[in-house]
Design an enzyme around this catalytic site. Sequence first.
Site, short mmCIF file in Angstrom:
data_model
loop_
_atom_site.label_atom_id
_atom_site.label_comp_id
_atom_site.label_asym_id
_atom_site.label_seq_id
_atom_site.Cartn_x
_atom_site.Cartn_y
_atom_site.Cartn_z
N GLU A 122 5.37 19.00 -56.41
CA GLU A 122 6.75 19.19 -55.97
C GLU A 122 7.71 18.35 -56.81
O GLU A 122 7.41 17.21 -57.14
CB GLU A 122 6.82 18.76 -54.49
CG GLU A 122 8.01 19.24 -53.74
CD GLU A 122 7.93 18.85 -52.26
OE1 GLU A 122 6.97 19.24 -51.56
OE2 GLU A 122 8.84 18.14 -51.82
N GLU A 126 17.42 16.00 -53.23
CA GLU A 126 17.73 15.96 -51.81
C GLU A 126 19.05 15.22 -51.56
O GLU A 126 19.25 14.12 -52.05
CB GLU A 126 16.60 15.29 -51.02
CG GLU A 126 15.41 16.20 -50.85
CD GLU A 126 14.23 15.53 -50.17
OE1 GLU A 126 13.65 16.16 -49.28
OE2 GLU A 126 13.89 14.40 -50.54
N TRP A 210 17.84 21.27 -43.79
CA TRP A 210 16.94 20.85 -42.72
C TRP A 210 17.62 19.85 -41.81
O TRP A 210 18.49 19.12 -42.24
CB TRP A 210 15.71 20.14 -43.33
CG TRP A 210 15.04 20.93 -44.37
CD1 TRP A 210 15.29 20.88 -45.71
CD2 TRP A 210 14.05 21.92 -44.17
NE1 TRP A 210 14.47 21.79 -46.34
CE2 TRP A 210 13.72 22.44 -45.43
CE3 TRP A 210 13.41 22.43 -43.04
CZ2 TRP A 210 12.77 23.43 -45.60
CZ3 TRP A 210 12.47 23.41 -43.20
CH2 TRP A 210 12.15 23.91 -44.46
N THR A 221 12.31 8.59 -40.57
CA THR A 221 12.87 9.82 -41.11
C THR A 221 14.35 9.93 -40.75
O THR A 221 15.19 10.29 -41.58
CB THR A 221 12.10 11.04 -40.56
OG1 THR A 221 10.73 10.90 -40.93
CG2 THR A 221 12.66 12.34 -41.13
#
Length: 377
Positions: A122, A126, A210, A221
């Site tokens: 990946e 972000e 998201w 997170t």
Amino acid sequence: MVSSKFSAAAVALAAARLAVAQTHTLCSPMKKDCPDVPAFGNGEHVIDFTKGSSDEFVLAAGTTLTYDGPKGAVFTISKEGNAPTISSNKFLMFGSVEVITQAAFGAGIVTSVVLQADDLDEIDWEWIGNDYKQVQTNYFSKGDDSTFDRGGYHNVANPQTTFNNYTIDWTKDYVRWYINGAQVRELKYADAKGGKTFPQSPCQVKIGTWIAGRKDAPKGTVEWAGGYTDFAQGPFLAYYQTVKVRDYQKGESGAKAYHYGDRSGTWESVQVLKDGSSTGPKPSSSGTVAPSSSSSAPTSSDAPTSSATTLQPTPSPSNTGVPGGANNNTSTGGPRPTGTGANPANPGQSAPPSAGVRSAVSFAGLAAAVFLSSLLL
Ligand SMILES: *[C@@H]1O[C@H](CO)[C@@H](O)[C@H](O)[C@H]1NC(C)=O
Ligand SMILES: *[C@@H]1O[C@H](CO)[C@@H](O)[C@H](O)[C@H]1NC(C)=O
Ligand SMILES: *[C@@H]1O[C@H](CO)[C@@H](O)[C@H](O)[C@H]1NC(C)=O
């Protein structure tokens, strides 16, 4: 209770990972023989969302995009469970990917542009919805998110109110990230544990927004993503004007498909299949696998067992995005970065950089968490 809930969660998580991988195929090329994947191949592939939808991309279940003229494709999050995501039909085997995008606002809202392989290599961009000064870069190898030393932070002013050019240039020797033409990061092959953790399998382009600031998300997170999401501030909109892809085709040309030569996960093992020929030595009754058949969708023989299929979370109707018309308002409705740095709600800025790096999650992991969350709601 705890253990049954935990195992239900574990099952859901596994299923969610499947569901993510499944945007193209359920096949994990380091675990089994997988069908060839279609290649972008020659030329520059220009996806111009200012002209509307593109058949180069597939919408994930529950995803509804709208198109807002010169602002392009609109990815909308208006409530818990929304996770608009699209994936390219085709794969690149090294190449460049340019996106002109404006990230979504909102604490806990993550805008992602990711190159992702079926073996979960990946390469990421972000944006955190309330970090008005930076974009993050990251990379993952074979889905390994057990170490936290790969993330980077790069200056960009007000990515939630300005369109910028974010480009990844990926070869067998390096990954370079550019913002508006300026290189902000380079990862050399050798610097990724001697190449061992260098992303090197054919990748799809995946674009998604998201909710990482969910009530039930791990604290780390939530912190990484700038805090809990307040949906009253929404809807949260990310825009994509254009996506441009060049497939370097592992240094060759005329690629129609990529063939996994073995299960090593190395770039050397990937074979470039061209028109009317197969370099793939994959044995079959007729000797070789024809690229024409292999470049189409995976066949049912590559599908997971029926029990795995039944584990897939089905997005509830409430997850299917906002009805058309709700996006008429091109304003994001979110708190505006003022550019004066006076915004009080900016944990992304005040947190030590290491907190973000420590808590960063892979696209697959984040997607899994989102699906898991919607399942347990
Ligand atoms: C975007 O940046 C890349 C990398 O610097 C550059 O090659 C490309 O021309 C830029 N695109 C636009 C539209 O300016
Ligand atoms: C959207 O906004 C435009 C201009 O403000 C208006 O003319 C149009 O009627 C609106 N459409 C809907 C569906 O609300
Ligand atoms: C659009 O959103 C902004 C911000 O939430 C709001 O102030 C404005 O009234 C909205 N406009 C319309 C036409 O709904």
